[in-house]
Motif scaffolding. Structure first.
Motif, PDB file in Angstrom:
ATOM      1  N   VAL A   1       0.866  -1.170   0.000  1.00 29.20           N
ATOM      2  CA  VAL A   1       0.000   0.000   0.000  1.00 29.20           C
ATOM      3  C   VAL A   1       0.907   1.225   0.000  1.00 29.20           C
ATOM      4  O   VAL A   1       1.795   1.346   0.848  1.00 29.20           O
ATOM      5  N   ALA A   2       0.690   2.123  -0.966  1.00 31.07           N
ATOM      6  CA  ALA A   2       1.517   3.325  -1.092  1.00 31.07           C
ATOM      7  C   ALA A   2       0.828   4.516  -0.444  1.00 31.07           C
ATOM      8  O   ALA A   2      -0.392   4.682  -0.559  1.00 31.07           O
ATOM      9  N   PHE A   3       1.631   5.327   0.236  1.00 32.00           N
ATOM     10  CA  PHE A   3       1.167   6.562   0.840  1.00 32.00           C
ATOM     11  C   PHE A   3       2.048   7.687   0.316  1.00 32.00           C
ATOM     12  O   PHE A   3       3.249   7.699   0.571  1.00 32.00           O
ATOM     13  N   SER A   4       1.452   8.620  -0.417  1.00 27.30           N
ATOM     14  CA  SER A   4       2.183   9.747  -0.989  1.00 27.30           C
ATOM     15  C   SER A   4       1.686  11.043  -0.358  1.00 27.30           C
ATOM     16  O   SER A   4       0.490  11.365  -0.450  1.00 27.30           O
ATOM     17  N   ILE A   5       2.591  11.774   0.264  1.00 23.99           N
ATOM     18  CA  ILE A   5       2.214  13.028   0.914  1.00 23.99           C
ATOM     19  C   ILE A   5       1.616  14.004  -0.100  1.00 23.99           C
ATOM     20  O   ILE A   5       0.678  14.744   0.227  1.00 23.99           O
ATOM     21  N   ASP A   6       2.112  13.996  -1.331  1.00 27.94           N
ATOM     22  CA  ASP A   6       1.575  14.905  -2.351  1.00 27.94           C
ATOM     23  C   ASP A   6       0.096  14.631  -2.608  1.00 27.94           C
ATOM     24  O   ASP A   6      -0.712  15.561  -2.728  1.00 27.94           O
ATOM     25  N   ASP A   7      -0.279  13.351  -2.697  1.00 25.60           N
ATOM     26  CA  ASP A   7      -1.682  13.002  -2.929  1.00 25.60           C
ATOM     27  C   ASP A   7      -2.562  13.471  -1.774  1.00 25.60           C
ATOM     28  O   ASP A   7      -3.636  14.039  -1.988  1.00 25.60           O
ATOM     29  N   TRP A   8      -2.109  13.230  -0.553  1.00 27.72           N
ATOM     30  CA  TRP A   8      -2.888  13.614   0.622  1.00 27.72           C
ATOM     31  C   TRP A   8      -3.032  15.137   0.690  1.00 27.72           C
ATOM     32  O   TRP A   8      -4.115  15.651   0.946  1.00 27.72           O
ATOM     33  N   MET A   9      -1.938  15.841   0.497  1.00 27.43           N
ATOM     34  CA  MET A   9      -1.982  17.306   0.570  1.00 27.43           C
ATOM     35  C   MET A   9      -2.886  17.879  -0.520  1.00 27.43           C
ATOM     36  O   MET A   9      -3.663  18.803  -0.261  1.00 27.43           O
ATOM     37  N   ALA A  10      -2.773  17.342  -1.730  1.00 26.35           N
ATOM     38  CA  ALA A  10      -3.595  17.850  -2.838  1.00 26.35           C
ATOM     39  C   ALA A  10      -5.073  17.624  -2.562  1.00 26.35           C
ATOM     40  O   ALA A  10      -5.895  18.534  -2.734  1.00 26.35           O
ATOM     41  N   ARG A  11      -5.411  16.438  -2.128  1.00 21.64           N
ATOM     42  CA  ARG A  11      -6.826  16.109  -1.916  1.00 21.64           C
ATOM     43  C   ARG A  11      -7.423  16.872  -0.722  1.00 21.64           C
ATOM     44  O   ARG A  11      -8.557  17.326  -0.769  1.00 21.64           O
TER      45      ARG A  11
END
Length: 170
Positions: free
Chosen positions: A34-44
């Motif tokens: 399972v991948a966790f990307s800070i960019d995805d979380w911050m963007a969403r």
């Protein structure tokens, strides 16, 4: 689901535009992680609320909130026996050391992956990603933001690279 007793915590780091998001997504597919990307979380969660003028304190407060939730969720995923890929940026040595300490304290096998590429290659990728906004795109990284992150990034020293997978993505 991975059934090994000790799933690996894969930690990706490198300067902006080095290919971390693409590498992390590929690694997650290969490892059934399972991948966790800070960019995805911050963007969403926060892109729509971002101030017009970049505010470092505003940004760091939200990054810290996202990281705390990512850690909580990643710990539960790993407890289920599934490997995790963390793409948290980790521009500073102290940030990477903190992640290594957490992994050690929680007895999580950790593998660090250092991605790099020449500065002009990375700048070109960022500009292209801004235009295309395809896979791996989370938000526009302006030339000013790229330059700022260049000034913040601390390349790893020899002892940090020991045991670290190094990937030249040029």
């Amino acid at each position: 689901m991975n059934t090994t007793a000790s799933p690996t915590l894969h930690v990706i780091f490198g300067p902006s535009g080095s290919g971390k998001s693409t590498y992390g997504a590929d690694l997650a597919r290969r490892e059934r992680a399972v991948a966790f990307s800070i960019d995805d979380w911050m963007a969403r969660l926060f892109a729509q609320d971002m101030p017009q003028q970049p505010d470092f304190n505003w940004l760091m407060e939200r990054i810290e909130r996202c990281e705390a939730q990512i850690w909580s969720t990643a710990a539960a995923v790993m407890a289920s026996g599934t490997p995790v890929v963390l793409d948290l940026g980790l521009l500073r040595r102290a940030d990477r050391a903190r992640v290594a300490e957490i992994a050690h304290a929680c007895e999580l096998p950790a593998q660090f992956h250092y991605l790099t590429a020449p500065k002009e290659v990375r700048r070109g990728r960022v500009l292209s990603r801004n235009q295309v906004q395809g896979e791996g795109f989370a938000f526009v990284l302006t030339p000013e933001m790229f330059d700022f992150s260049e000034g913040v990034f601390e390349p790893p020293e020899a002892e940090e690279l020991a045991g670290c997978l190094q990937v030249e993505s040029a």
